[in-house]
Design an enzyme around this catalytic site. Structure first.
Site, PDB file in Angstrom:
ATOM      1  N   HIS A   1       1.168   1.861   4.935  1.00 52.96           N
ATOM      2  CA  HIS A   1       0.773   1.303   3.646  1.00 52.96           C
ATOM      3  C   HIS A   1       0.085  -0.016   3.852  1.00 52.96           C
ATOM      4  CE1 HIS A   1       4.258   3.877   2.968  1.00 52.96           C
ATOM      5  NE2 HIS A   1       3.490   4.321   2.003  1.00 52.96           N
TER       6      HIS A   1
ATOM      7  N   ASP B   1       3.137  -4.359   1.070  1.00 50.80           N
ATOM      8  CA  ASP B   1       1.964  -3.498   1.064  1.00 50.80           C
ATOM      9  C   ASP B   1       0.877  -3.942   0.090  1.00 50.80           C
ATOM     10  OD1 ASP B   1       3.427  -3.064  -1.117  1.00 50.80           O
ATOM     11  OD2 ASP B   1       3.573  -0.902  -0.907  1.00 50.80           O
ATOM     12  N   GLY B   2       1.042  -5.115  -0.521  1.00 51.57           N
ATOM     13  CA  GLY B   2      -0.056  -5.679  -1.311  1.00 51.57           C
ATOM     14  C   GLY B   2      -0.251  -5.086  -2.691  1.00 51.57           C
TER      15      GLY B   2
ATOM     16  N   HIS C   1       1.944  -5.286  -5.327  1.00 53.62           N
ATOM     17  CA  HIS C   1       2.850  -5.788  -6.362  1.00 53.62           C
ATOM     18  C   HIS C   1       2.108  -6.254  -7.625  1.00 53.62           C
ATOM     19  CE1 HIS C   1       6.587  -7.060  -7.999  1.00 53.62           C
ATOM     20  NE2 HIS C   1       6.158  -8.294  -8.179  1.00 53.62           N
TER      21      HIS C   1
ATOM     22  N   GLY D   1       8.561 -10.125  -5.955  1.00 54.37           N
ATOM     23  CA  GLY D   1       9.273  -9.647  -7.136  1.00 54.37           C
ATOM     24  C   GLY D   1      10.040 -10.764  -7.834  1.00 54.37           C
TER      25      GLY D   1
HETATM   26  P1  ADP Z   1       6.983  -1.637  -3.366  1.00 59.76           P
HETATM   27  O1  ADP Z   1       7.961  -2.377  -2.530  1.00 59.76           O
HETATM   28  O2  ADP Z   1       7.414  -0.213  -3.650  1.00 59.76           O
HETATM   29  O3  ADP Z   1       5.577  -1.761  -2.887  1.00 59.76           O
HETATM   30  P2  ADP Z   1       6.426  -3.679  -5.345  1.00 59.76           P
HETATM   31  O4  ADP Z   1       5.504  -4.267  -4.346  1.00 59.76           O
HETATM   32  O5  ADP Z   1       5.895  -3.483  -6.720  1.00 59.76           O
HETATM   33  O6  ADP Z   1       7.043  -2.313  -4.835  1.00 59.76           O
HETATM   34  O7  ADP Z   1       7.698  -4.608  -5.497  1.00 59.76           O
HETATM   35  C1  ADP Z   1       8.230  -5.289  -4.422  1.00 59.76           C
HETATM   36  C2  ADP Z   1       9.403  -6.111  -4.931  1.00 59.76           C
HETATM   37  O8  ADP Z   1      10.445  -5.243  -5.336  1.00 59.76           O
HETATM   38  C3  ADP Z   1      10.014  -6.984  -3.867  1.00 59.76           C
HETATM   39  O9  ADP Z   1       9.315  -8.208  -3.778  1.00 59.76           O
HETATM   40  C4  ADP Z   1      11.434  -7.167  -4.371  1.00 59.76           C
HETATM   41  O10 ADP Z   1      11.548  -8.270  -5.260  1.00 59.76           O
HETATM   42  C5  ADP Z   1      11.682  -5.927  -5.192  1.00 59.76           C
HETATM   43  N1  ADP Z   1      12.624  -5.028  -4.527  1.00 59.76           N
HETATM   44  C6  ADP Z   1      12.414  -4.246  -3.453  1.00 59.76           C
HETATM   45  N2  ADP Z   1      13.524  -3.549  -3.144  1.00 59.76           N
HETATM   46  C7  ADP Z   1      14.464  -3.922  -4.045  1.00 59.76           C
HETATM   47  C8  ADP Z   1      15.832  -3.573  -4.279  1.00 59.76           C
HETATM   48  N3  ADP Z   1      16.455  -2.680  -3.520  1.00 59.76           N
HETATM   49  N4  ADP Z   1      16.489  -4.179  -5.317  1.00 59.76           N
HETATM   50  C9  ADP Z   1      15.874  -5.082  -6.088  1.00 59.76           C
HETATM   51  N5  ADP Z   1      14.580  -5.435  -5.924  1.00 59.76           N
HETATM   52  C10 ADP Z   1      13.895  -4.867  -4.929  1.00 59.76           C
HETATM   53 MG    MG Z   2       4.602  -3.583  -2.703  1.00 59.87          MG
END
Ligand code: ADP
Ligand code: MG
Length: 570
Positions: free
Chosen positions: A217, A393-394, A396, A551
């Site tokens: 990713h 993975d950029g 968010h 996040g």
């Molecule tokens: P992905 O990780 O699927 O690419 P996003 O990039 O949108 O999704 O979101 C990443 C954020 O999700 C992280 O910065 C973190 O804050 C949150 N996150 C990841 N795993 C968890 C978890 N198990 N519980 C709570 N928050 C999580």
């Molecule tokens: Mg992400």
């Protein structure tokens, strides 16, 4: 570079449409993804591939006779939503149950997990096969933490072969799990990939260097070394993978030498010519090896080596004929014309109750809050993407923007229909989860829905009601995401927010919310010093130190935007 699109935000949707139109002989587009154009035999177990897109020919390119029954297609590098997985499953199932096979990423685990629960509740046997082949992403003792990369291809293939042969649900599951347990991959990256609409790649590798232990990713390699010659790379990959041979492995192996999107087939063949003597020296016999692009990562330059140690049964299913858009082999079983009636996941319209005046006013405030939240998130989108690209993975910023925008629109629609705050937040949460995908999408979606359950429909919400809602949202976040404080996730900002709100429940709502938002902002910034324990950033934990969790930062931005709405209202 990804150059061709009209609207980068709709890249995945437009891609699926073109894919389905070009392959109408094989696939039919359904909400959430694609299924076989001709359904499998009645009573057959349905094997469904899935995950984010950007990996073609994985995962939708292998839907067809002998291979998958359907594929759930998320946005680029973003988990599809639970709703998408459920919808594709209902269209793909033939009466023998549903197996979802996907790589081990938090967002996929949660979304496919929710879809499995929903299918089971409706009496359809369903389970997940979580692929964990990437040896660079965690030590052997922690196999359950490893990511899924190109090894997914073998797992999909063998599980699909078993399903086509008429194996029962439990038997197909056993074949898939055995295959995963006997599959190991190791990859290297020469250069990063670029998301549609972006100018910069998600990572770069300095000239003359190579990243070892890539993710698919756009996660950069786990370590960096000098760029080797073909012979040196062959040795490094073969030795690395063979060192992890599973216990009791035989000497017949299925091998994939996989290109990530921008490494030439010719280069792969040069590398392959250096690998074959190494396998022979190790006393291993190659069974129908594959050299080419099987699981890509947009236009990433790099390659990976996957080995699956076969037994007699697995070898049979590795050789089964298949006929799919991206992969054909031998003679596929004639597309059988199953007669099983599919239970279409047609939108079930539920009637919204009209709320009393006070509830409608509260719903109006909720909707205004989501409007402000969505505007602030869209504005911060690029910065959030940048934070997530450092160790994740950029995606968010893009995921949050899509989710928040959809939630805002759904909330407005629902509030206009004179619903109360719980219905508005439920609709907003569902729309968020459906449109955002990803880990943060499923968590935000479920948390908003839970928040609403504490808000009254017949009187103005007090600070204590809102604190109770925040409490419910927090509980949902923890039970679904299973993160702990200090793991470096949004929880590290949400928990202090909820505590501050509870402590301020004697204040008026605007004051209490402002205090809590400040606590969230401070806690979000403070996550910079933490090292991630869960999520996509975990394998690159060291890189993430010094940068706050995306996040946690987006959560602080969201609640700060809402504080302004509440102050204006007060
Ligand atoms: P992905 O990780 O699927 O690419 P996003 O990039 O949108 O999704 O979101 C990443 C954020 O999700 C992280 O910065 C973190 O804050 C949150 N996150 C990841 N795993 C968890 C978890 N198990 N519980 C709570 N928050 C999580
Ligand atoms: Mg992400």
């Amino acid at each position: 570079m990804t150059r061709l699109y009209d609207d980068p935000a709709r890249f995945a949707e437009d891609m699926v449409r073109g894919f389905a139109e070009a392959n109408a002989k094989y696939v039919r587009q359904v909400p959430g993804g694609v299924v076989r154009a001709q359904p499998g035999a009645d009573g057959k177990v349905a094997v469904i591939t899935g995950g984010g897109s950007g990996h073609y020919p994985a995962f939708c390119g292998v839907v067809g006779p002998g291979f998958a029954d359907g594929s759930v297609i998320g946005n680029i590098f973003t988990s599809p939503s639970a709703e998408q997985a459920y919808s594709v499953a209902l269209e793909a199932e033939c009466g023998g149950g549903v197996l979802f096979a996907f790589g081990n990423y938090a967002g996929d685990n949660m979304n496919f997990g929710l879809a499995v629960q929903r299918l089971q509740a409706e009496g359809i046997p369903a389970a997940n096969i979580v692929i964990t082949d990437d040896i660079a992403s965690a030590p052997a003792a922690e196999q359950e933490k490893r990511r899924g990369i190109a090894g997914g291809f073998t797992v999909f293939k063998l599980a699909s072969g078993a399903a086509e042969a008429g194996y029962s649900f439990d038997e197909v599951r056993r074949v898939a799990e055995t295959t995963n347990a006997r599959t190991r991959s190791l990859g290297v990256a020469f250069d990063g990939c670029t998301m549609p609409g972006q100018q910069e790649p998600l990572f770069t590798v300095p000239d003359g260097k190579m990243g070892v232990g890539l993710g698919i990713h756009g996660e950069p390699g786990i370590s960096e070394t000098e760029l080797p010659s073909a012979s040196e790379l062959a040795e490094r990959l073969v030795e690395g993978v063979l060192a992890e041979a599973p216990q009791g492995a035989g000497n017949r192996i299925a091998v994939l030498l996989n290109g990530l999107g921008r490494t030439k087939y010719e280069e792969l063949f040069v590398l392959w010519s250096r690998m074959t003597p190494l396998f022979a020296e190790a006393g291993l016999e190659l069974v129908e090896p594959e050299v080419g692009e099987l699981v890509t990562s947009l236009d990433m330059a790099g390659c990976s080596l996957t080995v699956t140690w076969l037994d007699e049964e697995l070898e049979r299913f590795w050789s089964t004929g298949v006929d799919t858009p991206a992969y054909r082999k031998g003679v596929a079983v004639a597309a059988s014309s199953g007669t099983h009636t599919h239970r279409h996941a047609a939108a079930r319209k539920t009637e919204l109750a009209v709320a009393p005046e006070a509830g409608q006013r509260c719903a109006g405030t909720v909707s205004a809050a989501l409007g402000a939240l969505s505007a602030a998130i869209v504005q911060a989108s690029e910065e959030l993407g940048r934070l997530d690209a450092i160790a994740g993975d950029g995606d968010h910023g893009r995921g949050m923007s899509k989710g928040a925008t959809a939630a805002d629109q759904a909330a407005r629609r629902t509030a206009q229909a004179q619903a109360g705050p719980a219905d508005v937040l439920a609709a907003a949460g569902d729309a968020w989860a459906a449109d955002a995908g990803g880990t943060s999408g499923v968590l935000w979606g479920a948390a908003l829905r839970a928040f609403g359950t504490a808000l009254p429909a017949d009187r103005a919400a007090s600070t204590a009601d809102v604190a109770a809602g925040a409490e419910k949202a927090l509980e949902t976040l923890v039970s679904l995401g299973k993160a702990e404080l200090g793991d470096k996730t949004m929880l590290d900002a949400v928990d202090p927010f909820v505590t501050a709100l509870r402590e301020a429940s004697g204040d008026d709502l605007a004051t209490a919310w402002r205090k809590a938002a400040q606590a969230a902002t401070e806690a979000g910034t403070a996550t910079a010093s933490l090292s991630p324990k869960v999520g996509r950033a975990r394998p690159l934990a060291e890189r993430s130190v010094g940068t706050p969790d995306p996040g946690a930062v987006s959560f602080a931005i969201a609640v700060t935007a809402i504080a302004e709405v509440l102050e204006e209202n007060a």
